[in-house]
Design an enzyme around this catalytic site. Structure first.
Site, PDB file in Angstrom:
ATOM      1  N   SER A 273       0.839  -1.213   0.006  1.00  0.00           N
ATOM      2  CA  SER A 273       0.118  -0.131  -0.075  1.00  0.00           C
ATOM      3  C   SER A 273       0.827   1.256   0.025  1.00  0.00           C
ATOM      4  O   SER A 273       1.926   1.140   0.570  1.00  0.00           O
ATOM      5  CB  SER A 273      -0.824   0.071   1.348  1.00  0.00           C
ATOM      6  OG  SER A 273      -1.484   1.261   1.585  1.00  0.00           O
TER       7      SER A 273
ATOM      8  N   TYR B  87      -1.457  -0.536  10.444  1.00  0.00           N
ATOM      9  CA  TYR B  87      -1.689  -1.173   8.804  1.00  0.00           C
ATOM     10  C   TYR B  87      -0.344  -0.481   7.947  1.00  0.00           C
ATOM     11  O   TYR B  87       0.403  -1.322   7.343  1.00  0.00           O
ATOM     12  CB  TYR B  87      -2.854  -0.320   8.125  1.00  0.00           C
ATOM     13  CG  TYR B  87      -3.221  -0.462   6.861  1.00  0.00           C
ATOM     14  CD1 TYR B  87      -3.731  -1.868   6.500  1.00  0.00           C
ATOM     15  CD2 TYR B  87      -3.092   0.295   6.073  1.00  0.00           C
ATOM     16  CE1 TYR B  87      -3.969  -1.891   5.203  1.00  0.00           C
ATOM     17  CE2 TYR B  87      -3.055   0.025   4.647  1.00  0.00           C
ATOM     18  CZ  TYR B  87      -3.554  -1.398   4.199  1.00  0.00           C
ATOM     19  OH  TYR B  87      -3.915  -1.344   3.087  1.00  0.00           O
TER      20      TYR B  87
HETATM   21  P1  NDP Z   1     -11.351  -6.418   0.347  1.00  0.00           P
HETATM   22  O1  NDP Z   1     -11.655  -6.611   1.625  1.00  0.00           O
HETATM   23  O2  NDP Z   1     -12.185  -6.107  -0.673  1.00  0.00           O
HETATM   24  O3  NDP Z   1     -11.107  -7.996  -0.110  1.00  0.00           O
HETATM   25  C1  NDP Z   1      -9.975  -8.758   0.640  1.00  0.00           C
HETATM   26  C2  NDP Z   1     -10.189 -10.199   0.038  1.00  0.00           C
HETATM   27  O4  NDP Z   1      -9.224 -11.087   0.998  1.00  0.00           O
HETATM   28  C3  NDP Z   1     -11.461 -11.220   0.165  1.00  0.00           C
HETATM   29  O5  NDP Z   1     -11.415 -11.803  -0.916  1.00  0.00           O
HETATM   30  C4  NDP Z   1     -11.532 -11.631   1.435  1.00  0.00           C
HETATM   31  O6  NDP Z   1     -12.423 -12.602   1.733  1.00  0.00           O
HETATM   32  C5  NDP Z   1     -10.000 -11.939   1.650  1.00  0.00           C
HETATM   33  N1  NDP Z   1      -9.553 -12.342   3.053  1.00  0.00           N
HETATM   34  C6  NDP Z   1      -9.333 -11.317   3.910  1.00  0.00           C
HETATM   35  N2  NDP Z   1      -8.940 -11.684   5.124  1.00  0.00           N
HETATM   36  C7  NDP Z   1      -8.482 -12.898   4.870  1.00  0.00           C
HETATM   37  C8  NDP Z   1      -7.885 -13.682   5.516  1.00  0.00           C
HETATM   38  N3  NDP Z   1      -7.535 -13.724   6.964  1.00  0.00           N
HETATM   39  N4  NDP Z   1      -7.812 -14.945   5.098  1.00  0.00           N
HETATM   40  C9  NDP Z   1      -8.182 -15.420   3.830  1.00  0.00           C
HETATM   41  N5  NDP Z   1      -8.777 -14.432   3.063  1.00  0.00           N
HETATM   42  C10 NDP Z   1      -8.985 -13.134   3.708  1.00  0.00           C
HETATM   43  O7  NDP Z   1      -9.996  -5.840   0.161  1.00  0.00           O
HETATM   44  P2  NDP Z   1      -9.007  -5.004  -0.910  1.00  0.00           P
HETATM   45  O8  NDP Z   1      -9.238  -5.724  -2.273  1.00  0.00           O
HETATM   46  O9  NDP Z   1      -9.394  -3.667  -0.931  1.00  0.00           O
HETATM   47  O10 NDP Z   1      -7.530  -5.375  -0.426  1.00  0.00           O
HETATM   48  C11 NDP Z   1      -6.856  -6.408  -0.946  1.00  0.00           C
HETATM   49  C12 NDP Z   1      -5.261  -5.891  -0.562  1.00  0.00           C
HETATM   50  O11 NDP Z   1      -5.106  -4.528  -1.003  1.00  0.00           O
HETATM   51  C13 NDP Z   1      -5.053  -5.998   0.881  1.00  0.00           C
HETATM   52  O12 NDP Z   1      -3.936  -6.357   1.079  1.00  0.00           O
HETATM   53  C14 NDP Z   1      -4.925  -4.349   1.046  1.00  0.00           C
HETATM   54  O13 NDP Z   1      -4.275  -4.009   2.193  1.00  0.00           O
HETATM   55  C15 NDP Z   1      -4.569  -3.560  -0.053  1.00  0.00           C
HETATM   56  N6  NDP Z   1      -4.605  -2.434  -0.398  1.00  0.00           N
HETATM   57  C16 NDP Z   1      -5.923  -1.994  -0.666  1.00  0.00           C
HETATM   58  C17 NDP Z   1      -6.266  -0.691  -0.944  1.00  0.00           C
HETATM   59  C18 NDP Z   1      -7.730  -0.250  -1.122  1.00  0.00           C
HETATM   60  O14 NDP Z   1      -7.904   1.128  -1.372  1.00  0.00           O
HETATM   61  N7  NDP Z   1      -8.759  -0.850  -1.330  1.00  0.00           N
HETATM   62  C19 NDP Z   1      -5.277   0.266  -1.104  1.00  0.00           C
HETATM   63  C20 NDP Z   1      -3.962  -0.254  -0.919  1.00  0.00           C
HETATM   64  C21 NDP Z   1      -3.722  -1.631  -0.679  1.00  0.00           C
HETATM   65  P3  NDP Z   1     -12.997 -13.089   3.124  1.00  0.00           P
HETATM   66  O15 NDP Z   1     -13.249 -11.603   3.634  1.00  0.00           O
HETATM   67  O16 NDP Z   1     -14.164 -13.968   2.710  1.00  0.00           O
HETATM   68  O17 NDP Z   1     -11.909 -13.824   3.697  1.00  0.00           O
END
Ligand code: NDP
Length: 256
Positions: free
Chosen positions: A145, A158
């Site tokens: 990020s 974070y």
């Molecule tokens: P979302 O919450 O929209 O999606 C996250 C995905 O990861 C879901 O499929 C969720 O499914 C899965 N997930 C979350 N926790 C776990 C876990 N403990 N074990 C297995 N699967 C997990 O997040 P984003 O798409 O926004 O984020 C994805 C990545 O991008 C992250 O690392 C985030 O920090 C990074 N990021 C996002 C930004 C943004 O603005 N959106 C900006 C910068 C970085 P489920 O909950 O069912 O497990």
């Protein structure tokens, strides 16, 4: 070797059911990769797998909470048996946030974020290493990020998890180059996903945040997945150890 194709390559993408991970699975599969993904919610996982199969993509999945050590080990066992001990691409995407001021952060919040965002990525790379090496041509991409590149007035833990990932990116690039494994990070800016659906409903927040982004808008998941795919292609064979901000320019805007 085709420079702009992933045909025949195998990939593990964590957190593929929503947001950025969902776009990454679609993008890599569209370029011909065979993919395994995971999430914690079985219903949503099965829905996503059905969608992909209707599109003709080769995607399988496991229910796995990547914050739990034993579940990570089980996930990599599944991947190893599916792909005969070889893996070309590991995208460490699953991650989350706990939005609270530092003075309110509990010990549980701290360890939850550290294990979900940082320890999971590190340990899954340890587990994936023999498979990536066996493939003869491995690529790791972390979804980091901009919070781990520059500083904001919130989200300190974070940011620390992402800063740690950015450092690991550089170390692995050096340590595992001899095994023909490249390691890079994508550092997204503000992207429209379920993770920040609530924050993006706050019009004042969006207005003040986007006013500091040179491209003046929030990004979308496909604008992240395209560069993840690039890093996994043979065309990127000389790129390793890099942290690439995909953020509409916010990290270079010195005068906001
Ligand atoms: P979302 O919450 O929209 O999606 C996250 C995905 O990861 C879901 O499929 C969720 O499914 C899965 N997930 C979350 N926790 C776990 C876990 N403990 N074990 C297995 N699967 C997990 O997040 P984003 O798409 O926004 O984020 C994805 C990545 O991008 C992250 O690392 C985030 O920090 C990074 N990021 C996002 C930004 C943004 O603005 N959106 C900006 C910068 C970085 P489920 O909950 O069912 O497990």
């Amino acid at each position: 070797e085709k420079r702009w194709s992933l045909i025949g390559m195998t990939a593990l993408v964590t957190g593929g059911t929503k947001g950025i991970g969902h776009a990454i699975v679609g993008e890599l599969a569209g370029l011909g990769a065979i993919i395994h993904t995971c999430s914690r919610n079985e219903t949503e996982l099965n829905q996503a797998l059905n969608q992909w199969s209707q599109l003709g993509f080769q995607v399988t999945g496991s229910v796995c909470d990547v914050s739990v050590r034993g579940q990570r080990e089980k996930l990599m066992e599944d991947v190893s048996s599916l792909f005969q001990g070889k893996l070309n691409i590991f995208v460490s995407n699953a991650g989350t946030n706990v939005i609270k001021p530092t003075v309110e952060f509990t010990a549980e919040d701290f360890s939850f974020l550290m294990s979900t965002n940082f320890e999971s990525s590190y340990h899954l790379c340890q587990l994936a290493h023999p498979l990536l090496k066996a493939s003869g041509n491995g690529s790791i991409v972390f979804i980091s990020s901009v919070a781990g590149v520059t500083a904001f007035d919130a989200g300190t833990v974070y940011a620390a998890t992402k800063g740690a990932i950015n450092q690991v990116t550089k170390n692995f690039a050096c340590e595992w180059a001899k095994d023909n494994i490249r390691t890079n990070s994508i550092a997204p800016g503000l992207i429209r996903t379920p993770l920040n659906e609530e924050a993006l409903k706050d019009e004042e927040f969006v207005k003040s945040f986007t006013s500091r982004i040179p491209l003046r808008r929030v990004g979308n998941p496909k604008e992240i997945s395209s560069i993840v795919a690039y890093l996994c292609l043979p065309a990127a064979s000389y790129v390793t150890g890099q942290i690439i901000c995909v953020d509409g320019g916010i990290t270079v805007n010195g005068f906001y």
